[in-house]
Scaffold this motif. Structure first.
Motif, PDB file in Angstrom:
ATOM      1  N   ALA A 129       0.830  -1.210   0.000  1.00 28.90           N
ATOM      2  CA  ALA A 129       0.000   0.000   0.000  1.00 28.90           C
ATOM      3  C   ALA A 129       0.861   1.256   0.000  1.00 28.90           C
ATOM      4  N   SER A 130       1.962   1.252   0.729  1.00 24.94           N
ATOM      5  CA  SER A 130       2.850   2.411   0.776  1.00 24.94           C
ATOM      6  C   SER A 130       3.469   2.680  -0.600  1.00 24.94           C
ATOM      7  N   GLN A 131       3.898   1.618  -1.274  1.00 27.05           N
ATOM      8  CA  GLN A 131       4.493   1.790  -2.592  1.00 27.05           C
ATOM      9  C   GLN A 131       3.461   2.254  -3.620  1.00 27.05           C
ATOM     10  N   LEU A 132       2.260   1.701  -3.557  1.00 25.81           N
ATOM     11  CA  LEU A 132       1.202   2.133  -4.471  1.00 25.81           C
ATOM     12  C   LEU A 132       0.824   3.584  -4.216  1.00 25.81           C
ATOM     13  N   SER A 133       0.777   3.979  -2.951  1.00 26.08           N
ATOM     14  CA  SER A 133       0.462   5.361  -2.613  1.00 26.08           C
ATOM     15  C   SER A 133       1.550   6.306  -3.113  1.00 26.08           C
ATOM     16  N   LEU A 134       2.810   5.920  -2.937  1.00 30.08           N
ATOM     17  CA  LEU A 134       3.920   6.757  -3.369  1.00 30.08           C
ATOM     18  C   LEU A 134       3.891   6.976  -4.878  1.00 30.08           C
ATOM     19  N   ARG A 135       3.516   5.922  -5.622  1.00 25.72           N
ATOM     20  CA  ARG A 135       3.488   6.015  -7.082  1.00 25.72           C
ATOM     21  C   ARG A 135       2.140   6.478  -7.617  1.00 25.72           C
ATOM     22  N   ARG A 136       1.172   6.664  -6.724  1.00 32.13           N
ATOM     23  CA  ARG A 136      -0.186   7.073  -7.097  1.00 32.13           C
ATOM     24  C   ARG A 136      -0.802   6.099  -8.091  1.00 32.13           C
ATOM     25  N   HIS A 137      -0.692   4.828  -7.781  1.00 34.81           N
ATOM     26  CA  HIS A 137      -1.355   3.786  -8.543  1.00 34.81           C
ATOM     27  C   HIS A 137      -2.623   3.394  -7.794  1.00 34.81           C
ATOM     28  N   GLY A 138      -3.770   3.625  -8.401  1.00 39.66           N
ATOM     29  CA  GLY A 138      -5.030   3.305  -7.737  1.00 39.66           C
ATOM     30  C   GLY A 138      -5.161   1.822  -7.477  1.00 39.66           C
ATOM     31  N   ALA A 139      -5.737   1.476  -6.327  1.00 38.72           N
ATOM     32  CA  ALA A 139      -5.864   0.068  -5.961  1.00 38.72           C
ATOM     33  C   ALA A 139      -7.042  -0.108  -5.014  1.00 38.72           C
ATOM     34  N   LEU A 140      -7.601  -1.324  -5.049  1.00 38.62           N
ATOM     35  CA  LEU A 140      -8.676  -1.711  -4.145  1.00 38.62           C
ATOM     36  C   LEU A 140      -8.427  -3.155  -3.710  1.00 38.62           C
ATOM     37  N   ILE A 168       1.046  -7.582  -5.621  1.00 34.52           N
ATOM     38  CA  ILE A 168       0.012  -6.546  -5.537  1.00 34.52           C
ATOM     39  C   ILE A 168       0.387  -5.348  -6.412  1.00 34.52           C
ATOM     40  N   MET A 169       1.635  -4.951  -6.381  1.00 34.41           N
ATOM     41  CA  MET A 169       2.070  -3.801  -7.183  1.00 34.41           C
ATOM     42  C   MET A 169       1.955  -4.102  -8.671  1.00 34.41           C
ATOM     43  N   GLN A 170       2.229  -5.343  -9.069  1.00 33.52           N
ATOM     44  CA  GLN A 170       2.120  -5.700 -10.478  1.00 33.52           C
ATOM     45  C   GLN A 170       0.665  -5.736 -10.940  1.00 33.52           C
TER      46      GLN A 170
END
Length: 294
Positions: A129-140, A168-170
């Motif tokens: 979640a931290s990496q997705l937030s940093l890169r602004r990649h939307g996720a649910l 998850i990031m992929q």
């Protein structure tokens, strides 16, 4: 002292003189039932309906108490059975939701499922979640608990994979085949991706000052309203992290606060039995009001 005040005190003393422990228990049980009913309706549209119904009942009771309105009193007495019949129809969705909560609570009387590798499971989620937030990649990301989510898992692509931050990031990398929709997990197992979830119709998001919450947040609220699942949402526009459960949303979380929230929902001790577990699940103490950090 006015006469009506003296009569009021006399009536109170009359009641207190005849109050014993059985009467106190009787009053306590009635209050507990009313409290449970209000807690089950908390945060739903039924609260507004209940408020309006109580106001209407009070007005009708006041008007029918006047002897100068015999025709109106007759009309109220005649239509009262139809009104009582209509109440279950009006409150049908809320009654169903309340019964579902009680059903989930009864299952907790036995035992909660213990997820293996809980520390790795939460740490991996926080890192992803931290990496997705940093890169602004939307996720649910939807975390299954007691309720079965097979109905929604079947709408996505089955994975049955072990959780890892890289996976998850992929999945949520922009424009990849699985980045739309939700990932559904159970413990440290990623069950499916690109799952379609029900959208919330409660109107909670319409009360927010910003408009940075779209379909992902509505879907997270939707799945939390029909099940006991916990959803993690990462905003594509702001990168903000939110956690949704039981129709409530906690917004703008950092890694530390996200860890605290997840460990509150998935504590180390997974054995919860007895009446306390029933009340805890039914009244949803994990409900956290929608936070608006300006």
């Amino acid at each position: 002292m006015p006469l009506w005040i003296s009569e009021l005190f006399a009536n109170i003393l009359f009641i207190l003189e005849r109050l014993n422990w059985i009467s106190a228990l009787d009053i306590f049980l009635v209050g507990l039932v009313i409290f449970a009913f209000l807690m089950l309706l908390r945060g739903t549209q039924a609260v507004l309906l209940l408020r309006g119904a109580l106001l209407l009942i009070a007005l009708l009771g006041l008007l029918t108490s006047f002897e100068v309105l015999p025709a109106f009193s007759w009309l109220v007495r005649t239509t009262l059975p139809a009104v009582l019949f209509a109440i279950p129809v009006i409150f049908a969705p809320e009654i169903r939701h309340a019964l579902e909560r009680l059903g989930r609570a009864s299952r907790l009387m036995s035992a909660d499922a213990t997820s293996s590798g809980k520390e790795d499971f939460i740490n991996a989620l926080i890192h992803a979640a931290s990496q997705l937030s940093l890169r602004r990649h939307g996720a649910l990301i939807v975390l299954q608990r007691q309720d079965d989510l097979s109905e929604y898992i079947s709408t996505g692509v089955r994975l049955d994979a072990q959780l890892s931050p890289e996976l998850i990031m992929q999945i949520f990398y922009p424009n990849t085949p699985l980045h739309d929709g939700a990932v559904v997990m159970h413990g440290a197992h990623v069950l499916a991706a690109a799952c379609v979830l029900p959208l919330s119709s409660s109107g909670v998001l319409t009360n927010t000052p910003d408009r940075q919450m779209g379909l992902r947040h509505r879907a997270a609220l939707g799945i939390s309203e029909v099940s006991d699942a916990v959803a993690i949402v990462i905003s594509e526009e702001s990168g903000g992290i939110s956690v949704v459960a039981s129709g409530r949303m906690i917004r703008r979380l950092d890694a530390e606060r996200l860890e605290h929230v997840l460990r509150a929902f998935f504590p180390a001790e997974q054995r919860r039995k007895g009446l306390f577990a029933l009340l805890r699940s039914a009244f949803s103490p994990n409900h956290t009001d929608l936070e608006e950090h300006q």
